[in-house]
Scaffold this motif. Structure first.
Motif, PDB file in Angstrom:
ATOM      1  N   SER A 143       0.816  -1.223   0.000  1.00 20.65           N
ATOM      2  CA  SER A 143       0.000   0.000   0.000  1.00 20.65           C
ATOM      3  C   SER A 143       0.848   1.271   0.000  1.00 20.65           C
ATOM      4  O   SER A 143       0.308   2.378   0.026  1.00 20.65           O
ATOM      5  N   LYS A 144       2.153   1.127  -0.039  1.00 20.32           N
ATOM      6  CA  LYS A 144       3.042   2.288   0.002  1.00 20.32           C
ATOM      7  C   LYS A 144       3.456   2.677  -1.413  1.00 20.32           C
ATOM      8  O   LYS A 144       3.642   1.815  -2.267  1.00 20.32           O
ATOM      9  N   PRO A 145       3.606   4.002  -1.666  1.00 20.84           N
ATOM     10  CA  PRO A 145       4.087   4.424  -2.988  1.00 20.84           C
ATOM     11  C   PRO A 145       5.548   4.026  -3.179  1.00 20.84           C
ATOM     12  O   PRO A 145       6.299   3.870  -2.211  1.00 20.84           O
ATOM     13  N   LEU A 146       5.923   3.885  -4.431  1.00 21.20           N
ATOM     14  CA  LEU A 146       7.266   3.408  -4.760  1.00 21.20           C
ATOM     15  C   LEU A 146       8.350   4.326  -4.209  1.00 21.20           C
ATOM     16  O   LEU A 146       9.400   3.864  -3.779  1.00 21.20           O
ATOM     17  N   GLN A 147       8.084   5.645  -4.185  1.00 22.44           N
ATOM     18  CA  GLN A 147       9.104   6.589  -3.750  1.00 22.44           C
ATOM     19  C   GLN A 147       9.429   6.442  -2.259  1.00 22.44           C
ATOM     20  O   GLN A 147      10.496   6.851  -1.804  1.00 22.44           O
ATOM     21  N   GLU A 148       8.495   5.862  -1.474  1.00 27.80           N
ATOM     22  CA  GLU A 148       8.788   5.610  -0.067  1.00 27.80           C
ATOM     23  C   GLU A 148       9.629   4.353   0.135  1.00 27.80           C
ATOM     24  O   GLU A 148      10.275   4.188   1.169  1.00 27.80           O
ATOM     25  N   LEU A 149       9.605   3.485  -0.825  1.00 26.86           N
ATOM     26  CA  LEU A 149      10.302   2.207  -0.696  1.00 26.86           C
ATOM     27  C   LEU A 149      11.726   2.264  -1.212  1.00 26.86           C
ATOM     28  O   LEU A 149      12.601   1.561  -0.715  1.00 26.86           O
ATOM     29  N   LEU A 150      11.945   3.117  -2.238  1.00 29.73           N
ATOM     30  CA  LEU A 150      13.283   3.198  -2.819  1.00 29.73           C
ATOM     31  C   LEU A 150      14.151   4.181  -2.046  1.00 29.73           C
ATOM     32  O   LEU A 150      13.659   5.219  -1.576  1.00 29.73           O
ATOM     33  N   PRO A 151      15.443   3.899  -1.868  1.00 31.83           N
ATOM     34  CA  PRO A 151      16.342   4.836  -1.183  1.00 31.83           C
ATOM     35  C   PRO A 151      16.417   6.165  -1.931  1.00 31.83           C
ATOM     36  O   PRO A 151      16.318   6.204  -3.160  1.00 31.83           O
ATOM     37  N   LYS A 152      16.607   7.252  -1.183  1.00 32.68           N
ATOM     38  CA  LYS A 152      16.645   8.582  -1.780  1.00 32.68           C
ATOM     39  C   LYS A 152      17.776   8.713  -2.791  1.00 32.68           C
ATOM     40  O   LYS A 152      17.598   9.333  -3.848  1.00 32.68           O
ATOM     41  N   ASN A 153      18.945   8.129  -2.473  1.00 31.45           N
ATOM     42  CA  ASN A 153      20.058   8.253  -3.416  1.00 31.45           C
ATOM     43  C   ASN A 153      19.756   7.539  -4.734  1.00 31.45           C
ATOM     44  O   ASN A 153      20.178   7.984  -5.808  1.00 31.45           O
ATOM     45  N   LEU A 154      18.962   6.451  -4.672  1.00 30.14           N
ATOM     46  CA  LEU A 154      18.588   5.755  -5.901  1.00 30.14           C
ATOM     47  C   LEU A 154      17.622   6.602  -6.721  1.00 30.14           C
ATOM     48  O   LEU A 154      17.722   6.665  -7.959  1.00 30.14           O
ATOM     49  N   LEU A 155      16.698   7.294  -6.043  1.00 28.84           N
ATOM     50  CA  LEU A 155      15.768   8.187  -6.749  1.00 28.84           C
ATOM     51  C   LEU A 155      16.524   9.331  -7.414  1.00 28.84           C
ATOM     52  O   LEU A 155      16.229   9.709  -8.559  1.00 28.84           O
ATOM     53  N   ASP A 156      17.482   9.889  -6.682  1.00 27.50           N
ATOM     54  CA  ASP A 156      18.274  10.989  -7.247  1.00 27.50           C
ATOM     55  C   ASP A 156      19.073  10.518  -8.457  1.00 27.50           C
ATOM     56  O   ASP A 156      19.156  11.222  -9.480  1.00 27.50           O
ATOM     57  N   GLU A 157      19.659   9.336  -8.359  1.00 30.36           N
ATOM     58  CA  GLU A 157      20.424   8.801  -9.485  1.00 30.36           C
ATOM     59  C   GLU A 157      19.527   8.525 -10.688  1.00 30.36           C
ATOM     60  O   GLU A 157      19.950   8.688 -11.841  1.00 30.36           O
ATOM     61  N   ALA A 158      18.286   8.123 -10.420  1.00 32.86           N
ATOM     62  CA  ALA A 158      17.341   7.865 -11.512  1.00 32.86           C
ATOM     63  C   ALA A 158      17.027   9.167 -12.256  1.00 32.86           C
ATOM     64  O   ALA A 158      16.968   9.183 -13.501  1.00 32.86           O
ATOM     65  N   TYR A 159      16.823  10.252 -11.514  1.00 25.00           N
ATOM     66  CA  TYR A 159      16.558  11.550 -12.158  1.00 25.00           C
ATOM     67  C   TYR A 159      17.748  11.996 -12.997  1.00 25.00           C
ATOM     68  O   TYR A 159      17.589  12.536 -14.104  1.00 25.00           O
ATOM     69  N   VAL A 160      18.953  11.770 -12.465  1.00 28.93           N
ATOM     70  CA  VAL A 160      20.148  12.160 -13.207  1.00 28.93           C
ATOM     71  C   VAL A 160      20.285  11.320 -14.480  1.00 28.93           C
ATOM     72  O   VAL A 160      20.772  11.800 -15.516  1.00 28.93           O
ATOM     73  N   ALA A 161      19.818  10.096 -14.434  1.00 28.86           N
ATOM     74  CA  ALA A 161      19.976   9.185 -15.572  1.00 28.86           C
ATOM     75  C   ALA A 161      18.936   9.417 -16.670  1.00 28.86           C
ATOM     76  O   ALA A 161      19.119   8.945 -17.798  1.00 28.86           O
ATOM     77  N   ILE A 162      17.845  10.138 -16.367  1.00 25.78           N
ATOM     78  CA  ILE A 162      16.769  10.318 -17.354  1.00 25.78           C
ATOM     79  C   ILE A 162      17.264  10.957 -18.651  1.00 25.78           C
ATOM     80  O   ILE A 162      16.963  10.463 -19.750  1.00 25.78           O
ATOM     81  N   PRO A 163      18.020  12.077 -18.607  1.00 26.76           N
ATOM     82  CA  PRO A 163      18.529  12.647 -19.871  1.00 26.76           C
ATOM     83  C   PRO A 163      19.410  11.671 -20.653  1.00 26.76           C
ATOM     84  O   PRO A 163      19.363  11.635 -21.884  1.00 26.76           O
ATOM     85  N   LYS A 164      20.186  10.874 -19.937  1.00 24.64           N
ATOM     86  CA  LYS A 164      21.041   9.889 -20.601  1.00 24.64           C
ATOM     87  C   LYS A 164      20.191   8.819 -21.278  1.00 24.64           C
ATOM     88  O   LYS A 164      20.516   8.350 -22.379  1.00 24.64           O
ATOM     89  N   ILE A 245       5.088   7.009 -11.918  1.00 29.95           N
ATOM     90  CA  ILE A 245       5.387   5.655 -11.406  1.00 29.95           C
ATOM     91  C   ILE A 245       5.766   5.724  -9.932  1.00 29.95           C
ATOM     92  O   ILE A 245       5.359   4.877  -9.126  1.00 29.95           O
ATOM     93  N   GLN A 246       6.530   6.751  -9.542  1.00 28.39           N
ATOM     94  CA  GLN A 246       6.930   6.878  -8.141  1.00 28.39           C
ATOM     95  C   GLN A 246       5.735   7.055  -7.214  1.00 28.39           C
ATOM     96  O   GLN A 246       5.753   6.600  -6.068  1.00 28.39           O
ATOM     97  N   ASP A 247       4.695   7.714  -7.699  1.00 25.99           N
ATOM     98  CA  ASP A 247       3.506   7.960  -6.871  1.00 25.99           C
ATOM     99  C   ASP A 247       2.580   6.747  -6.798  1.00 25.99           C
ATOM    100  O   ASP A 247       1.633   6.732  -6.000  1.00 25.99           O
ATOM    101  N   MET A 248       2.833   5.750  -7.616  1.00 22.31           N
ATOM    102  CA  MET A 248       1.979   4.560  -7.637  1.00 22.31           C
ATOM    103  C   MET A 248       2.390   3.598  -6.525  1.00 22.31           C
ATOM    104  O   MET A 248       3.566   3.459  -6.206  1.00 22.31           O
TER     105      MET A 248
END
Length: 378
Positions: A143-164, A245-248
């Motif tokens: 019942s938790k959104p994905l962004q609560e389950l993933l570590p913050k550093n992984l979320l930050d790295e994902a944002y950095v990787a989007i342009p790539k 996806i993070q909010d799901m």
């Protein structure tokens, strides 16, 4: 002459009495082993002193061992001796070399402990364990959104990787549409498009021809892909989708993509990839031999040090739990008296003989003294 014979007889009798008395006294420490009764009355001095007091002796020996022999302080001093630690390390080094050079497989070692079919059992246990942990994780967090389950550093790295990722997609698109395969695919798409437009599509095909049309469309597609705005557009779309996806929740992701079932499949795939049977069928030396020097030089001294620190810090508590006093008492109580006699005599037989001889000597001296007194009286 008669007086000398009398004196000699008195000395011999005194020595015999002294020697026999001391010898009898020593034997009465142990014998008889059991009480002797006559006319319903126990004969005095039966059983012997030690059999009679065995329970008390057992209790006192237990206290002596705990309070004076095997004390926590004495054992700690032994553990903390450098020489003792060196001996432990040397012994451990020998045992490590035996293991690291062993040609036995892990499967054979487990079978020696009556573990039948260890590979199959390990495979089942690993699958069960991982599947259980996976299901537990899903149940607790579905019942938790994905962004609560993933570590913050992984979320930050994902944002950095989007342009790539966006650039990667564009580069692959350009490479594909520049190839013959991409051009043929584009031609097929144009043909399918014109075929669905009826007469208008036929007229366009008649005037331009499919080959001519694909030659005109291909450069435009490549131009579109190479445009900087296209990269911005794709990056924005990926970023927007990733935010959604993070909010799901995991439940929503499962409804959309069936991630729970896919996760179970991944668990099974991981176990199959590990190939437990292959791991257990190799000699343990294959895993340990490359690290033998590190185990002996680094790990073994640390293990000995940590073990000694743990033992010394918990030694008093461990000795209390062992109840050595009770162990010694129970052992002595069940010890055969004749066996105890043999042990004591084997240690002190010479001293007991000297006591017997001393008794004979004192008896002889007393007999001689008595002879002198008698001669003076006469």
């Amino acid at each position: 002459m008669d007086q000398m014979i009398t004196a000699l007889i008195m000395i011999i009798v005194g020595a015999a009495i002294g020697g026999v008395t001391n010898s009898l006294a020593i034997k009465m420490l142990f014998r008889p082993y059991n009480a002797i009764y006559f006319l319903g009355k126990r004969v005095p001095f039966t059983p012997g002193l030690i059999p009679k007091r065995r329970d008390e002796l057992a209790t006192q020996l237990g206290k002596m061992v705990v309070e004076h022999l095997l004390t926590a302080e004495g054992i700690k001093r032994k553990f903390l001796q450098v020489q003792f630690q060196d001996q432990l390390i040397s012994w451990g080094e020998t045992q490590v070399k035996k293991v690291t050079n062993s040609e036995k497989t892990a499967e054979q070692i487990l079978e020696s402990f009556n573990v039948n079919e260890p590979s199959q059992k390990a495979d089942v246990l690993l699958k069960t364990f991982l599947q259980g942990k996976y299901e537990e994780l899903v149940h607790e967090n579905k019942s938790k959104p994905l962004q609560e389950l993933l570590p913050k550093n992984l979320l930050d790295e994902a944002y950095v990787a989007i342009p790539k990722i966006g650039q990667f997609i564009i580069d692959k698109g350009i490479s594909y549409f520049e190839s013959n395969e991409g051009k043929q695919k584009l031609k097929k798409m144009i043909e399918d498009f014109l075929a669905t437009r009826g007469m208008l599509g036929n007229m366009i095909g008649m005037f331009l021809g499919n080959e001519s049309l694909v030659d005109k469309v291909q450069p435009e597609v490549l131009k579109f892909l190479k445009n900087k705005e296209t990269h911005v557009l794709i990056t924005t779309l990926i970023g927007r989708e990733w935010s959604q996806i993070q909010d799901m929740t995991l439940d929503e992701l499962d409804q959309k993509w069936g991630i729970f079932e896919k996760g179970s499949t991944i668990v099974n795939t991981v176990v199959e990839t590990l190939n437990v049977q292959d791991l257990l069928s190799k000699p343990i030396s294959a895993y340990l031999k490359p690290n033998e020097d590190k185990i002996i030089q680094e790990w073994l001294p640390k293990m000995v040090t940590l073990s000694i620190q743990y033992l010394t810090s918990h030694l008093e508590e461990m000795l209390k739990k062992l109840k050595l006093e009770e162990v010694v008492r129970e052992q002595v109580e069940t010890f055969a008296v004749d066996r105890l006699e043999d042990i004591i005599l084997s240690i002190s037989r010479r001293e007991f003989k000297m006591i017997t001889y001393l008794g004979a000597l004192l008896g002889g001296m007393i007999g001689g003294l008595q002879a002198i007194i008698v001669m003076f009286i006469q």
